[in-house]
Design a protein around this motif. Structure first.
Motif, PDB file in Angstrom:
ATOM      1  N   ILE A  52      27.635 -19.378  76.250  1.00  0.00           N
ATOM      2  CA  ILE A  52      28.632 -19.539  77.313  1.00  0.00           C
ATOM      3  C   ILE A  52      29.882 -18.726  76.975  1.00  0.00           C
ATOM      4  N   GLY A  53      30.305 -18.785  75.706  1.00  0.00           N
ATOM      5  CA  GLY A  53      31.469 -18.006  75.263  1.00  0.00           C
ATOM      6  C   GLY A  53      31.246 -16.514  75.433  1.00  0.00           C
ATOM      7  N   LEU A  54      30.049 -16.047  75.070  1.00  0.00           N
ATOM      8  CA  LEU A  54      29.706 -14.627  75.226  1.00  0.00           C
ATOM      9  C   LEU A  54      29.776 -14.219  76.696  1.00  0.00           C
ATOM     10  N   TYR A  55      29.195 -15.041  77.562  1.00  0.00           N
ATOM     11  CA  TYR A  55      29.176 -14.699  78.990  1.00  0.00           C
ATOM     12  C   TYR A  55      30.588 -14.698  79.570  1.00  0.00           C
ATOM     13  N   MET A  56      31.395 -15.685  79.211  1.00  0.00           N
ATOM     14  CA  MET A  56      32.766 -15.745  79.734  1.00  0.00           C
ATOM     15  C   MET A  56      33.578 -14.548  79.242  1.00  0.00           C
ATOM     16  N   LYS A  57      33.381 -14.174  77.992  1.00  0.00           N
ATOM     17  CA  LYS A  57      34.061 -12.997  77.434  1.00  0.00           C
ATOM     18  C   LYS A  57      33.696 -11.730  78.216  1.00  0.00           C
ATOM     19  N   ASN A  58      32.500 -11.736  78.819  1.00  0.00           N
ATOM     20  CA  ASN A  58      32.019 -10.583  79.575  1.00  0.00           C
ATOM     21  C   ASN A  58      32.228 -10.728  81.086  1.00  0.00           C
ATOM     22  N   GLY A  59      33.132 -11.622  81.471  1.00  0.00           N
ATOM     23  CA  GLY A  59      33.535 -11.708  82.867  1.00  0.00           C
ATOM     24  C   GLY A  59      32.725 -12.641  83.746  1.00  0.00           C
ATOM     25  N   PHE A  60      31.839 -13.441  83.152  1.00  0.00           N
ATOM     26  CA  PHE A  60      31.064 -14.405  83.937  1.00  0.00           C
ATOM     27  C   PHE A  60      31.884 -15.674  84.122  1.00  0.00           C
ATOM     28  N   ILE A  61      31.743 -16.272  85.306  1.00  0.00           N
ATOM     29  CA  ILE A  61      32.411 -17.536  85.557  1.00  0.00           C
ATOM     30  C   ILE A  61      31.380 -18.578  85.973  1.00  0.00           C
ATOM     31  N   PRO A  62      31.552 -19.825  85.521  1.00  0.00           N
ATOM     32  CA  PRO A  62      30.635 -20.889  85.942  1.00  0.00           C
ATOM     33  C   PRO A  62      30.856 -21.175  87.427  1.00  0.00           C
ATOM     34  N   THR A  63      29.774 -21.235  88.198  1.00  0.00           N
ATOM     35  CA  THR A  63      29.911 -21.482  89.636  1.00  0.00           C
ATOM     36  C   THR A  63      29.080 -22.675  90.095  1.00  0.00           C
ATOM     37  N   GLY A  64      28.340 -23.307  89.193  1.00  0.00           N
ATOM     38  CA  GLY A  64      27.560 -24.471  89.598  1.00  0.00           C
ATOM     39  C   GLY A  64      26.725 -25.018  88.460  1.00  0.00           C
ATOM     40  N   ILE A  65      26.078 -26.127  88.749  1.00  0.00           N
ATOM     41  CA  ILE A  65      25.186 -26.783  87.783  1.00  0.00           C
ATOM     42  C   ILE A  65      23.806 -26.879  88.420  1.00  0.00           C
ATOM     43  N   LYS A  66      22.769 -26.623  87.640  1.00  0.00           N
ATOM     44  CA  LYS A  66      21.392 -26.842  88.086  1.00  0.00           C
ATOM     45  C   LYS A  66      20.865 -28.009  87.264  1.00  0.00           C
ATOM     46  N   PRO A  67      20.804 -29.205  87.879  1.00  0.00           N
ATOM     47  CA  PRO A  67      20.398 -30.404  87.139  1.00  0.00           C
ATOM     48  C   PRO A  67      18.955 -30.321  86.644  1.00  0.00           C
ATOM     49  N   HIS A  68      18.729 -30.842  85.453  1.00  0.00           N
ATOM     50  CA  HIS A  68      17.383 -30.966  84.862  1.00  0.00           C
ATOM     51  C   HIS A  68      16.631 -29.629  84.882  1.00  0.00           C
ATOM     52  N   TYR A  69      17.325 -28.547  84.601  1.00  0.00           N
ATOM     53  CA  TYR A  69      16.753 -27.198  84.693  1.00  0.00           C
ATOM     54  C   TYR A  69      15.767 -26.905  83.560  1.00  0.00           C
ATOM     55  N   TYR A  70      16.065 -27.444  82.387  1.00  0.00           N
ATOM     56  CA  TYR A  70      15.264 -27.131  81.202  1.00  0.00           C
ATOM     57  C   TYR A  70      14.210 -28.200  80.928  1.00  0.00           C
ATOM     58  N   HIS A  71      13.228 -27.807  80.125  1.00  0.00           N
ATOM     59  CA  HIS A  71      12.082 -28.645  79.771  1.00  0.00           C
ATOM     60  C   HIS A  71      12.514 -30.017  79.242  1.00  0.00           C
ATOM     61  N   ASP A  72      13.594 -30.044  78.479  1.00  0.00           N
ATOM     62  CA  ASP A  72      14.056 -31.309  77.894  1.00  0.00           C
ATOM     63  C   ASP A  72      14.914 -32.138  78.852  1.00  0.00           C
ATOM     64  N   GLY A  73      15.051 -31.657  80.096  1.00  0.00           N
ATOM     65  CA  GLY A  73      15.822 -32.394  81.099  1.00  0.00           C
ATOM     66  C   GLY A  73      17.293 -32.036  81.153  1.00  0.00           C
ATOM     67  N   SER A  74      17.748 -31.166  80.257  1.00  0.00           N
ATOM     68  CA  SER A  74      19.168 -30.823  80.268  1.00  0.00           C
ATOM     69  C   SER A  74      19.498 -29.882  81.439  1.00  0.00           C
ATOM     70  N   ASP A  75      20.770 -29.890  81.792  1.00  0.00           N
ATOM     71  CA  ASP A  75      21.251 -29.099  82.918  1.00  0.00           C
ATOM     72  C   ASP A  75      21.528 -27.659  82.496  1.00  0.00           C
ATOM     73  N   ALA A  76      21.510 -26.790  83.502  1.00  0.00           N
ATOM     74  CA  ALA A  76      21.916 -25.399  83.295  1.00  0.00           C
ATOM     75  C   ALA A  76      23.229 -25.173  84.028  1.00  0.00           C
ATOM     76  N   ILE A  77      24.069 -24.357  83.438  1.00  0.00           N
ATOM     77  CA  ILE A  77      25.272 -23.901  84.128  1.00  0.00           C
ATOM     78  C   ILE A  77      24.894 -22.573  84.778  1.00  0.00           C
ATOM     79  N   TYR A  78      25.151 -22.472  86.082  1.00  0.00           N
ATOM     80  CA  TYR A  78      24.904 -21.223  86.806  1.00  0.00           C
ATOM     81  C   TYR A  78      26.188 -20.409  86.715  1.00  0.00           C
ATOM     82  N   MET A  79      26.071 -19.176  86.232  1.00  0.00           N
ATOM     83  CA  MET A  79      27.242 -18.326  86.049  1.00  0.00           C
ATOM     84  C   MET A  79      27.012 -17.000  86.762  1.00  0.00           C
ATOM     85  N   GLN A  80      28.105 -16.373  87.199  1.00  0.00           N
ATOM     86  CA  GLN A  80      27.982 -15.053  87.807  1.00  0.00           C
ATOM     87  C   GLN A  80      29.186 -14.195  87.489  1.00  0.00           C
ATOM     88  N   ARG A  81      28.953 -12.900  87.586  1.00  0.00           N
ATOM     89  CA  ARG A  81      30.001 -11.913  87.399  1.00  0.00           C
ATOM     90  C   ARG A  81      29.934 -10.968  88.590  1.00  0.00           C
TER      91      ARG A  81
END
Length: 151
Positions: A120-149
């Motif tokens: 997340i730090g790498l992406y933010m350093k490169n101009g990405f901003i969090p714009t949403g959450i994708k619930p239960h995105y990963y195999h273990d049930g954890s959420d993903a942060i959707y980011m865009q630049r």
């Protein structure tokens, strides 16, 4: 013997075993299959790059260009744990931006596990901003942060 500098090049089918090794050690149950990588390297609309150091692959990025949009998606990016802290993720992000310009993309998008603070730090350093959450995105049930630049 002098160590050679890691360099970025386009992936080839012969790279799949090494890519799978990086994928397994980085993502375990969320990892892609050999068939998925073959498709991404040969047939998908996008680009797949690896970082090579001497005769070993140590990182990669898979990029997909969304049909009908001007979005480039970072589909997967990984740096082998033994080679982290050497700015390889940063170099792959710079390559991603070059590809985005080449494709005339309007945006670069990605999903990242909410607990992956280094990424997340790498992406933010490169101009990405969090714009949403994708619930239960990963195999273990954890959420993903959707980011865009925006380009």
């Amino acid at each position: 013997m002098m160590e050679t500098e890691p360099y970025i090049r386009k992936a080839e089918l012969a790279d799949i075993p090494a890519i799978l090794e990086i994928e397994q050690v980085c993502f375990q149950e969320d990892s892609f299959s050999k068939q998925q990588f073959a498709y991404l390297i040969v047939r998908s609309k996008g680009a797949f790059y690896v970082v090579q150091e001497e005769d070993r692959l140590i990182a990669y990025v898979s990029l997909l260009f969304h049909e009908g949009t001007r979005y480039l998606r970072v589909y997967s990016i990984a740096v082998h744990p033994d080679f982290r802290g050497k700015s390889l993720g940063q170099r792959l992000m710079e390559q991603t931006v070059r590809v985005a310009y080449e494709y005339k993309a309007e945006k670069i998008t990605l999903e990242v596990k909410e607990s992956n603070t280094p990424a997340i730090g790498l992406y933010m350093k490169n101009g990405f901003i969090p714009t949403g959450i994708k619930p239960h995105y990963y195999h273990d049930g954890s959420d993903a942060i959707y980011m865009q630049r925006t380009m």
